[in-house]
Structures are given as structure tokens and as C-alpha cells.
Scaffold this active site. Structure first.
Site, short mmCIF file in Angstrom:
data_model
loop_
_atom_site.label_atom_id
_atom_site.label_comp_id
_atom_site.label_asym_id
_atom_site.label_seq_id
_atom_site.Cartn_x
_atom_site.Cartn_y
_atom_site.Cartn_z
N ARG A 39 0.24 7.98 1.28
CA ARG A 39 1.68 8.08 1.23
C ARG A 39 2.43 9.33 1.69
NH1 ARG A 39 5.57 9.81 -2.90
NH2 ARG A 39 6.92 8.03 -3.63
N SER A 105 3.88 -4.21 -4.48
CA SER A 105 4.47 -3.58 -5.76
C SER A 105 5.14 -4.67 -6.49
CB SER A 105 5.26 -2.48 -5.17
OG SER A 105 4.49 -1.29 -4.68
N LYS A 134 8.08 9.02 -8.17
CA LYS A 134 9.01 8.11 -7.53
C LYS A 134 10.43 7.78 -8.33
CE LYS A 134 8.44 3.47 -5.16
NZ LYS A 134 9.55 3.03 -5.34
#
Length: 213
Positions: A39, A105, A134
């Protein structure tokens, strides 16, 4: 390839605070991570590709790339993880020039309904608990919310809990129906990445075994 989602370790350079990405990913793998996901929010494709190639050369577990199917393909990664705002999973599935595994997701019932026909290999449900990693994840859904979304998944779909998960609450997520957990900070923010991964893997394995009894 059999997809083992028990411990999806999300390697984010921001969580590592300057420590070496490859060494940390190797430590997570040695500690029991079954998938490493790269990520790099805000990074250019070139920088992400360089990092992905280094990880692919160093790891034996599957490597997934967050958001970028093009980088996953160019790096020879096994898969890509796609959010609600990324290219749709069904488009990647139709056009991918390699046998790509796809995770998606799912944070709402609407996203769950859309994901049912997306052809994904696993769903990542959450944010289960509050997370600073996040900020746009929305309100945490908790174990009850996880169960509600899990009920909308196709039969046999591997479900992964994500968001604010660590060794103190991973068993609760597995108890709610997860086949595994996805973690950033509790692994890559720890002083000892390998030990942190091992602690989480032990908790997940114990919870999965308890669910079988």
C-alpha cells in the site's frame, strides 16, 4: 493457487517510519503473514512498481498490490486489492493479461450487493474498529456490522476483517465470521514486526480452531 487469508499484512512505508520495506515484509512473512499487500497511497506508479518488484523477489507468500492492477501486472504480483473507487473488479477480471487474484473492499450493504457479481476472490469487510490509518474509512461497523455484511457474501467467499485490528480484538473478528484479518499498524508499526505478526497469527489460528469445535 489456494488463497490463505488468515493474516494479510499490509506493508505501508508510512507505518514503517523509515525502516526498510523489504526487510519488514520478510519479517512479517517469517512471523506468519499469509499474504503481503503493498500500500503506497499517493506514490507514483514508477515508485510503486520498483517497490513491488523488490518485494516479489524477496517473498514466497503471495503479493497483492493495493489499488493498482497495472502495477500488479507489471511486477508479476499474484493479485490486486481494489476499493470502491478503484477500477471495478469485474473489469480487471475481464481484461487482466495474467491469472490475477482479486480482493475487494466492502463497507456497506450497497457495496456488498455490487461485490456479489464482481468475481472477487475475497472480500475485505470494514472498517471493523476505529483506525487512524484510513481517515476516510467511515464509522466502524463493529462485529455486528461485520456479521451483517458477511451474510450478504456469496457462499464460500473468504472474508477478511480490516480496520483497527490487533492481537487484542482479532479473535472477536474471527468469531464474527472472518477467515482472517488485514493489518497495517499492529504489524508494521510495531518495533518487532516479526513478533507482532506471530502474535496476530497465533490469535487468528486459535480463534479459527475454536470456531471448528
Amino acid at each position: 493457487m489456494t488463497l490463505d487469508v488468515r493474516l494479510l499484512a499490509i506493508a505501508d512505508p508510512e507505518a514503517l517510519r523509515g525502516r526498510d520495506l523489504v526487510a519488514a515484509a520478510q519479517a512479517a512473512e517469517a512471523g506468519g503473514a499469509t499474504i503481503i499487500q503493498l500500500r503506497m497511497k499517493g506514490a507514483g506508479a514508477g515508485a510503486m512498481l520498483d517497490a513491488a518488484r523488490c518485494l516479489r523477489a524477496a517473498l514466497t507468500v503471495p503479493l497483492f498490490i493495493n489499488d493498482r492492477a497495472d502495477v500488479a501486472w507489471a511486477a508479476g504480483a499474484e493479485g490486486v486489492h481494489l476499493g470502491a473507487e478503484d477500477i471495478p473488479a469485474e473489469a480487471v477480471r475481464a481484461a487482466a493479461p495474467w491469472p490475477c487474484l482479486i480482493g475487494v473492499s466492502v463497507g456497506t450493504s450497497a457495496e456488498a450487493r455490487a461485490a456479489r457479481t464482481a468475481g472477487a476472490d475475497y472480500w475485505s469487510l470494514g472498517s471493523v474498529f476505529a483506525t487512524a490509518t484510513k481517515p476516510d474509512a467511515g464509522a466502524p461497523i463493529g462485529a455486528a456490522g461485520f456479521r451483517a455484511l458477511a451474510a450478504l457474501a456469496p457462499a464460500g467467499m473468504p472474508l477478511v476483517g480490516i480496520g483497527g485490528i490487533d492481537a487484542t480484538n482479532a479473535a472477536e473478528v474471527v468469531g464474527a465470521g472472518a477467515a482472517g484479518v488485514a493489518v497495517i499498524s499492529a504489524i508494521f508499526g510495531a518495533d518487532d514486526v516479526g513478533q507482532a505478526a506471530r502474535r496476530l497469527r497465533d490469535v487468528v489460528d486459535a480463534a479459527l480452531n475454536a470456531r471448528k469445535r
